[in-house]
Write a protein that holds these residues in place. Structure first.
Motif, PDB file in Angstrom:
ATOM      1  N   ILE A  83       3.226  -1.601  43.850  1.00  0.00           N
ATOM      2  CA  ILE A  83       4.671  -1.827  44.029  1.00  0.00           C
ATOM      3  C   ILE A  83       5.480  -1.363  42.826  1.00  0.00           C
ATOM      4  O   ILE A  83       6.694  -1.501  42.801  1.00  0.00           O
ATOM      5  CB  ILE A  83       4.966  -3.320  44.314  1.00  0.00           C
ATOM      6  N   GLY A  84       4.788  -0.823  41.811  1.00  0.00           N
ATOM      7  CA  GLY A  84       5.493  -0.317  40.628  1.00  0.00           C
ATOM      8  C   GLY A  84       6.023  -1.399  39.724  1.00  0.00           C
ATOM      9  O   GLY A  84       7.050  -1.213  39.051  1.00  0.00           O
ATOM     10  N   ALA A  85       5.332  -2.536  39.632  1.00  0.00           N
ATOM     11  CA  ALA A  85       5.772  -3.637  38.768  1.00  0.00           C
ATOM     12  C   ALA A  85       5.619  -3.256  37.301  1.00  0.00           C
ATOM     13  O   ALA A  85       4.671  -2.562  36.921  1.00  0.00           O
ATOM     14  CB  ALA A  85       4.956  -4.892  39.072  1.00  0.00           C
ATOM     15  N   PRO A  94      -6.063  -5.306  53.157  1.00  0.00           N
ATOM     16  CA  PRO A  94      -4.934  -5.013  54.053  1.00  0.00           C
ATOM     17  C   PRO A  94      -3.564  -5.163  53.395  1.00  0.00           C
ATOM     18  O   PRO A  94      -2.656  -4.377  53.668  1.00  0.00           O
ATOM     19  CB  PRO A  94      -5.119  -6.026  55.189  1.00  0.00           C
ATOM     20  N   ILE A  95      -3.420  -6.162  52.503  1.00  0.00           N
ATOM     21  CA  ILE A  95      -2.104  -6.398  51.913  1.00  0.00           C
ATOM     22  C   ILE A  95      -1.690  -5.266  50.976  1.00  0.00           C
ATOM     23  O   ILE A  95      -0.550  -4.789  51.018  1.00  0.00           O
ATOM     24  CB  ILE A  95      -2.067  -7.763  51.196  1.00  0.00           C
ATOM     25  N   THR A  96      -2.601  -4.790  50.135  1.00  0.00           N
ATOM     26  CA  THR A  96      -2.245  -3.685  49.239  1.00  0.00           C
ATOM     27  C   THR A  96      -1.980  -2.404  50.019  1.00  0.00           C
ATOM     28  O   THR A  96      -1.077  -1.630  49.656  1.00  0.00           O
ATOM     29  CB  THR A  96      -3.351  -3.433  48.193  1.00  0.00           C
ATOM     30  N   LEU A  97      -2.742  -2.173  51.076  1.00  0.00           N
ATOM     31  CA  LEU A  97      -2.505  -0.971  51.890  1.00  0.00           C
ATOM     32  C   LEU A  97      -1.143  -1.030  52.582  1.00  0.00           C
ATOM     33  O   LEU A  97      -0.409  -0.041  52.628  1.00  0.00           O
ATOM     34  CB  LEU A  97      -3.624  -0.795  52.926  1.00  0.00           C
ATOM     35  N   VAL A  98      -0.788  -2.205  53.118  1.00  0.00           N
ATOM     36  CA  VAL A  98       0.526  -2.364  53.756  1.00  0.00           C
ATOM     37  C   VAL A  98       1.646  -2.144  52.735  1.00  0.00           C
ATOM     38  O   VAL A  98       2.613  -1.418  52.994  1.00  0.00           O
ATOM     39  CB  VAL A  98       0.645  -3.756  54.415  1.00  0.00           C
ATOM     40  N   LEU A  99       1.509  -2.760  51.559  1.00  0.00           N
ATOM     41  CA  LEU A  99       2.522  -2.597  50.516  1.00  0.00           C
ATOM     42  C   LEU A  99       2.625  -1.136  50.070  1.00  0.00           C
ATOM     43  O   LEU A  99       3.722  -0.637  49.781  1.00  0.00           O
ATOM     44  CB  LEU A  99       2.189  -3.484  49.314  1.00  0.00           C
ATOM     45  N   ALA A 100       1.475  -0.444  50.025  1.00  0.00           N
ATOM     46  CA  ALA A 100       1.477   0.967  49.640  1.00  0.00           C
ATOM     47  C   ALA A 100       2.255   1.814  50.641  1.00  0.00           C
ATOM     48  O   ALA A 100       3.069   2.666  50.256  1.00  0.00           O
ATOM     49  CB  ALA A 100       0.050   1.480  49.519  1.00  0.00           C
ATOM     50  N   PHE A 101       2.038   1.575  51.918  1.00  0.00           N
ATOM     51  CA  PHE A 101       2.746   2.343  52.939  1.00  0.00           C
ATOM     52  C   PHE A 101       4.236   2.002  52.963  1.00  0.00           C
ATOM     53  O   PHE A 101       5.079   2.870  53.183  1.00  0.00           O
ATOM     54  CB  PHE A 101       2.107   2.121  54.306  1.00  0.00           C
ATOM     55  N   VAL A 102       4.579   0.735  52.726  1.00  0.00           N
ATOM     56  CA  VAL A 102       5.989   0.337  52.675  1.00  0.00           C
ATOM     57  C   VAL A 102       6.689   1.055  51.519  1.00  0.00           C
ATOM     58  O   VAL A 102       7.791   1.607  51.680  1.00  0.00           O
ATOM     59  CB  VAL A 102       6.122  -1.195  52.514  1.00  0.00           C
ATOM     60  N   ARG A 103       6.052   1.054  50.340  1.00  0.00           N
ATOM     61  CA  ARG A 103       6.660   1.725  49.194  1.00  0.00           C
ATOM     62  C   ARG A 103       6.762   3.226  49.435  1.00  0.00           C
ATOM     63  O   ARG A 103       7.767   3.861  49.059  1.00  0.00           O
ATOM     64  CB  ARG A 103       5.834   1.451  47.932  1.00  0.00           C
ATOM     65  N   ARG A 149       7.174   4.789  52.265  1.00  0.00           N
ATOM     66  CA  ARG A 149       8.301   5.034  53.176  1.00  0.00           C
ATOM     67  C   ARG A 149       9.644   4.928  52.446  1.00  0.00           C
ATOM     68  O   ARG A 149      10.549   5.739  52.656  1.00  0.00           O
ATOM     69  CB  ARG A 149       8.269   4.037  54.330  1.00  0.00           C
ATOM     70  N   LYS A 150       9.771   3.921  51.578  1.00  0.00           N
ATOM     71  CA  LYS A 150      11.020   3.751  50.829  1.00  0.00           C
ATOM     72  C   LYS A 150      11.276   4.951  49.917  1.00  0.00           C
ATOM     73  O   LYS A 150      12.397   5.457  49.841  1.00  0.00           O
ATOM     74  CB  LYS A 150      10.964   2.467  49.992  1.00  0.00           C
ATOM     75  N   GLU A 151      10.214   5.382  49.212  1.00  0.00           N
ATOM     76  CA  GLU A 151      10.373   6.514  48.306  1.00  0.00           C
ATOM     77  C   GLU A 151      10.729   7.785  49.077  1.00  0.00           C
ATOM     78  O   GLU A 151      11.520   8.613  48.613  1.00  0.00           O
ATOM     79  CB  GLU A 151       9.076   6.726  47.507  1.00  0.00           C
ATOM     80  N   LYS A 152      10.146   7.937  50.261  1.00  0.00           N
ATOM     81  CA  LYS A 152      10.441   9.118  51.086  1.00  0.00           C
ATOM     82  C   LYS A 152      11.910   9.141  51.484  1.00  0.00           C
ATOM     83  O   LYS A 152      12.567  10.179  51.437  1.00  0.00           O
ATOM     84  CB  LYS A 152       9.548   9.112  52.331  1.00  0.00           C
ATOM     85  N   LYS A 153      12.446   7.964  51.877  1.00  0.00           N
ATOM     86  CA  LYS A 153      13.858   7.885  52.253  1.00  0.00           C
ATOM     87  C   LYS A 153      14.771   8.164  51.057  1.00  0.00           C
ATOM     88  O   LYS A 153      15.785   8.853  51.183  1.00  0.00           O
ATOM     89  CB  LYS A 153      14.158   6.497  52.829  1.00  0.00           C
ATOM     90  N   LEU A 154      14.410   7.607  49.884  1.00  0.00           N
ATOM     91  CA  LEU A 154      15.219   7.827  48.684  1.00  0.00           C
ATOM     92  C   LEU A 154      15.238   9.305  48.291  1.00  0.00           C
ATOM     93  O   LEU A 154      16.279   9.854  47.920  1.00  0.00           O
ATOM     94  CB  LEU A 154      14.684   6.979  47.528  1.00  0.00           C
ATOM     95  N   SER A 201       6.708  13.734  47.388  1.00  0.00           N
ATOM     96  CA  SER A 201       5.293  14.015  47.144  1.00  0.00           C
ATOM     97  C   SER A 201       4.455  12.793  47.476  1.00  0.00           C
ATOM     98  O   SER A 201       4.430  11.822  46.713  1.00  0.00           O
ATOM     99  CB  SER A 201       5.070  14.430  45.683  1.00  0.00           C
ATOM    100  N   PHE A 202       3.778  12.831  48.635  1.00  0.00           N
ATOM    101  CA  PHE A 202       2.920  11.719  49.032  1.00  0.00           C
ATOM    102  C   PHE A 202       1.782  11.539  48.028  1.00  0.00           C
ATOM    103  O   PHE A 202       1.430  10.420  47.660  1.00  0.00           O
ATOM    104  CB  PHE A 202       2.355  11.991  50.430  1.00  0.00           C
ATOM    105  N   LYS A 203       1.239  12.639  47.572  1.00  0.00           N
ATOM    106  CA  LYS A 203       0.114  12.595  46.630  1.00  0.00           C
ATOM    107  C   LYS A 203       0.503  11.898  45.338  1.00  0.00           C
ATOM    108  O   LYS A 203      -0.289  11.163  44.743  1.00  0.00           O
ATOM    109  CB  LYS A 203      -0.362  14.016  46.335  1.00  0.00           C
ATOM    110  N   LYS A 204       1.758  12.105  44.908  1.00  0.00           N
ATOM    111  CA  LYS A 204       2.202  11.535  43.636  1.00  0.00           C
ATOM    112  C   LYS A 204       2.483  10.044  43.743  1.00  0.00           C
ATOM    113  O   LYS A 204       2.187   9.280  42.828  1.00  0.00           O
ATOM    114  CB  LYS A 204       3.470  12.262  43.178  1.00  0.00           C
ATOM    115  N   ILE A 205       3.034   9.602  44.871  1.00  0.00           N
ATOM    116  CA  ILE A 205       3.487   8.216  44.982  1.00  0.00           C
ATOM    117  C   ILE A 205       2.409   7.272  45.502  1.00  0.00           C
ATOM    118  O   ILE A 205       2.378   6.092  45.152  1.00  0.00           O
ATOM    119  CB  ILE A 205       4.748   8.127  45.887  1.00  0.00           C
ATOM    120  N   PHE A 206       1.482   7.761  46.348  1.00  0.00           N
ATOM    121  CA  PHE A 206       0.527   6.845  46.980  1.00  0.00           C
ATOM    122  C   PHE A 206      -0.518   6.372  45.972  1.00  0.00           C
ATOM    123  O   PHE A 206      -1.085   7.181  45.232  1.00  0.00           O
ATOM    124  CB  PHE A 206      -0.166   7.516  48.169  1.00  0.00           C
ATOM    125  N   PRO A 207      -0.821   5.070  45.923  1.00  0.00           N
ATOM    126  CA  PRO A 207      -1.801   4.534  44.957  1.00  0.00           C
ATOM    127  C   PRO A 207      -3.238   4.774  45.424  1.00  0.00           C
ATOM    128  O   PRO A 207      -3.844   3.944  46.100  1.00  0.00           O
ATOM    129  CB  PRO A 207      -1.470   3.035  44.932  1.00  0.00           C
TER     130      PRO A 207
END
Length: 338
Positions: free
Chosen positions: A140-142, A225-234, A236-241, A250-256
């Motif tokens: 989540i980039g904390a 499951p929780i980290t994967l869900v949070l990863a996909f949520v983040r 999607r947000k970064e893609k919209k921004l 860049s999916f490769k850059k943002i995905f954990p």
């Protein structure tokens, strides 16, 4: 060579903090090595006047070594074995995890708390304390202060639970099986679960430690499951921004990607049924890396600011903790275990 010249001093400092913290955590499991490391780091941060030379290595430790720790954590999770032994506790685990996440979300909205620290406290309370925070924070980039705040909150209620739960369980008339489920589902960190279950066994002459540990490990599976869900949520947000800003996404850059390596390590352990002499050292190395990362996070945290801003996070942790304990006991009653 350039990497070593830039980073070695900060990494060595974190290592020097982590070694005694690791052994102190063994001596006092109710506190744990990560807490000793983060407190030492915060105190040293007040004494170190010039951190420019140390900072690159500290940052590397708090980010990359933390991710390596999470990957190695996967080698300690035989998914089939954990689910086989912990299947009975799944309804209670799902209920307590859901309760903590829902309460954290409600309080985040009502108290207008920062989203990342709310997520870390909710996940840390519901799954497995420091390990869950370690896995979730990079996703989540904390930042380091948010991680330190969350670890501090989780530690506070871990200690309280380990001290009072054995007496509380006795006063409520819990059976040995009931207390094993209670400790495994209502205490956050594995070391504190172990401390509480060992205290119960000492009082009652029972053997709840194994059961409580298995329940706790089953609960730990929720990291996946929780980290994967949070990863996909983040993602999607970064893609919209990026789309709104007109920049390339860049999916490769943002995905954990370390989360997928963690899952892969768990799958490898499960498929090949890796023996304890292989997984044991990897689990210990994972714990040590987490302690190193917490030392780095402590060095990057201003302790005075942490204390000043601690009221709302502590209240959130308290509510999540009480909610989990109440739901754990309530579900046992409904299922006829208590």
């Amino acid at each position: 060579m350039k990497f070593l010249r830039t980073n070695w001093t900060g990494i060595i400092l974190c290592l020097l903090i982590a070694i005694p913290a690791f052994f102190l955590g063994k001596l006092l499991p109710v506190v744990g090595g990560p807490v000793f490391a983060i407190l030492t780091g915060m105190l040293l941060a007040l004494l170190i006047k010039r951190k420019e030379v140390l900072q690159p290595g500290i940052n590397f430790t708090s980010k990359k070594i933390l991710q390596w720790a999470v990957v190695l954590l996967g080698f300690g999770m035989n998914l089939a074995e954990i689910l086989r032994l912990g299947a009975q506790s799944l309804p209670i685990i799902i209920s307590t995890i859901s309760t903590s996440l829902i309460l954290a979300f409600i309080l985040y909205r009502v108290m207008k708390m920062p989203s990342r620290i709310s997520t870390l406290i909710g996940v840390g309370s519901s799954i497995c304390g420091g390990s869950a925070i370690a896995a979730t924070a990079p996703v989540i980039g904390a930042n380091d202060e948010e991680i330190a705040q969350s670890i501090s909150v989780i530690f506070l209620f871990n200690v309280i639970a380990a001290l009072i739960f054995p007496t509380l369980g006795g006063a409520l008339g819990l059976s040995n099986e009931g207390f094993g489920l209670f400790a495994g589902t209502a205490i956050n960190d594995t070391s504190s679960v172990t401390a509480a279950a060992a205290a119960w066994d000492g009082i009652h002459g029972s053997n709840t430690l194994d059961q409580a540990t298995i329940v706790k490990l089953t609960r730990t599976l929720a990291i996946i499951p929780i980290t994967l869900v949070l990863a996909f949520v983040r993602t999607r947000k970064e893609k919209k921004l990026d789309a709104a800003a007109g920049t390339a996404f860049s999916f490769k850059k943002i995905f954990p990607w370390f989360v997928l390596f963690f899952v892969l390590a768990s799958v490898v352990t499960t498929i090949f049924n890796l023996p304890a002499f292989v997984t044991g050292p990897l689990k210990e190395l994972s714990k040590f890396f987490i302690i190193m990362a917490m030392a780095a996070i402590g060095l990057n945290t201003h302790i005075v600011k942490l204390v000043r801003t601690g009221g709302k996070p502590i209240f959130m942790g308290l509510v999540c903790w009480i909610g989990i304990a109440a739901v754990s006991l309530g579900m046992q009653h409904l299922l006829g275990i208590w």
